[in-house]
Design a protein around this motif. Sequence first.
Motif, PDB file in Angstrom:
ATOM      1  N   PRO A  72       0.786  -1.237   0.000  1.00 41.95           N
ATOM      2  CA  PRO A  72       0.000   0.000   0.000  1.00 41.95           C
ATOM      3  C   PRO A  72       0.817   1.286   0.000  1.00 41.95           C
ATOM      4  O   PRO A  72       0.253   2.375   0.000  1.00 41.95           O
ATOM      5  N   GLY A  73       2.134   1.194  -0.025  1.00 41.41           N
ATOM      6  CA  GLY A  73       2.970   2.368   0.172  1.00 41.41           C
ATOM      7  C   GLY A  73       2.939   3.397  -0.940  1.00 41.41           C
ATOM      8  O   GLY A  73       2.607   3.096  -2.092  1.00 41.41           O
ATOM      9  N   PRO A  74       3.334   4.640  -0.601  1.00 46.95           N
ATOM     10  CA  PRO A  74       3.295   5.742  -1.562  1.00 46.95           C
ATOM     11  C   PRO A  74       4.290   5.593  -2.706  1.00 46.95           C
ATOM     12  O   PRO A  74       4.018   6.029  -3.822  1.00 46.95           O
ATOM     13  N   GLY A  75       5.443   4.987  -2.474  1.00 48.19           N
ATOM     14  CA  GLY A  75       6.397   4.783  -3.565  1.00 48.19           C
ATOM     15  C   GLY A  75       5.862   3.824  -4.605  1.00 48.19           C
ATOM     16  O   GLY A  75       6.018   4.036  -5.808  1.00 48.19           O
ATOM     17  N   VAL A  76       5.213   2.770  -4.141  1.00 51.20           N
ATOM     18  CA  VAL A  76       4.606   1.788  -5.041  1.00 51.20           C
ATOM     19  C   VAL A  76       3.484   2.454  -5.837  1.00 51.20           C
ATOM     20  O   VAL A  76       3.451   2.397  -7.072  1.00 51.20           O
ATOM     21  N   THR A  97      -3.673  -9.198   0.795  1.00 49.69           N
ATOM     22  CA  THR A  97      -3.728 -10.646   1.027  1.00 49.69           C
ATOM     23  C   THR A  97      -2.927 -11.447   0.003  1.00 49.69           C
ATOM     24  O   THR A  97      -2.892 -12.680   0.100  1.00 49.69           O
ATOM     25  N   LEU A  98      -2.306 -10.786  -0.984  1.00 49.39           N
ATOM     26  CA  LEU A  98      -1.489 -11.535  -1.937  1.00 49.39           C
ATOM     27  C   LEU A  98      -0.469 -12.361  -1.151  1.00 49.39           C
ATOM     28  O   LEU A  98       0.180 -11.862  -0.235  1.00 49.39           O
ATOM     29  N   ARG A 105       7.938  -8.575   8.752  1.00 51.36           N
ATOM     30  CA  ARG A 105       7.358  -9.188   9.960  1.00 51.36           C
ATOM     31  C   ARG A 105       6.369  -8.247  10.635  1.00 51.36           C
ATOM     32  O   ARG A 105       5.480  -8.685  11.341  1.00 51.36           O
ATOM     33  N   ALA A 106       6.537  -6.944  10.419  1.00 48.94           N
ATOM     34  CA  ALA A 106       5.759  -5.958  11.143  1.00 48.94           C
ATOM     35  C   ALA A 106       4.547  -5.423  10.387  1.00 48.94           C
ATOM     36  O   ALA A 106       3.760  -4.682  10.952  1.00 48.94           O
ATOM     37  N   ALA A 107       4.396  -5.782   9.117  1.00 46.60           N
ATOM     38  CA  ALA A 107       3.308  -5.204   8.327  1.00 46.60           C
ATOM     39  C   ALA A 107       2.663  -6.263   7.446  1.00 46.60           C
ATOM     40  O   ALA A 107       3.326  -7.158   6.943  1.00 46.60           O
ATOM     41  N   ASP A 108       1.361  -6.122   7.278  1.00 46.33           N
ATOM     42  CA  ASP A 108       0.579  -7.047   6.451  1.00 46.33           C
ATOM     43  C   ASP A 108       0.592  -6.545   5.011  1.00 46.33           C
ATOM     44  O   ASP A 108      -0.255  -5.746   4.606  1.00 46.33           O
ATOM     45  N   LYS A 109       1.614  -6.995   4.264  1.00 46.04           N
ATOM     46  CA  LYS A 109       1.724  -6.587   2.867  1.00 46.04           C
ATOM     47  C   LYS A 109       2.572  -7.585   2.109  1.00 46.04           C
ATOM     48  O   LYS A 109       3.350  -8.347   2.682  1.00 46.04           O
ATOM     49  N   SER A 110       2.402  -7.534   0.794  1.00 42.68           N
ATOM     50  CA  SER A 110       3.138  -8.405  -0.114  1.00 42.68           C
ATOM     51  C   SER A 110       3.989  -7.539  -1.033  1.00 42.68           C
ATOM     52  O   SER A 110       3.525  -6.501  -1.514  1.00 42.68           O
ATOM     53  N   TYR A 111       5.191  -7.977  -1.274  1.00 44.31           N
ATOM     54  CA  TYR A 111       6.073  -7.289  -2.202  1.00 44.31           C
ATOM     55  C   TYR A 111       5.919  -7.934  -3.585  1.00 44.31           C
ATOM     56  O   TYR A 111       6.857  -8.466  -4.162  1.00 44.31           O
TER      57      TYR A 111
END
Length: 177
Positions: A72-76, A97-98, A105-111
Amino acid sequence: MITPEQQASTLTVMAEEGPLPICFDAVQAYHGHGALAMLALTFQGLRGALPRLEKEGAPVPREELSVVSGHPGPGVRDAFEFVTRAVTRGCYTVDRTLAEARYSRAADKSYSFHLRRGARSVEGVLRAGVLPPEFFDLLGNPAADAQRAHAELRRQIARRVIAAEPESLFDFILAEH
């Protein structure tokens, strides 16, 4: 005019009046300095994914692209918006949820991301180890020293990423729907 040095960090999409080369410097000018590591990674992900969606070697028309991002980040967001205009066109979705590339470990996100053109899509999955452990250790730490160290690390990562080939950073998986 694009210099040879900039050519390595340039991608091309089809815009309203023809091919539009976009260099990383322009995307960075749009974004600013905040999330440079993710901006550079997303730009390189697009450099690797877009040619896989071309037909007969012609650049992909940006209006035919939709994006699902696990981050969800601004750079992305800014890299995808600048290149594809997907946010403005309402074709940009964040799906935390991807399942792939869940390195934080600290954030619910997928790269990872899915770039779709009609019935074809490319999934870009950031390879393990591209982002060093310190990146995640410093992420979200509110201490002033940690914030400064993380900003410098983001700049270092961005320089390294822009000098790399997209295939050394991402696995790209083409799919037909």
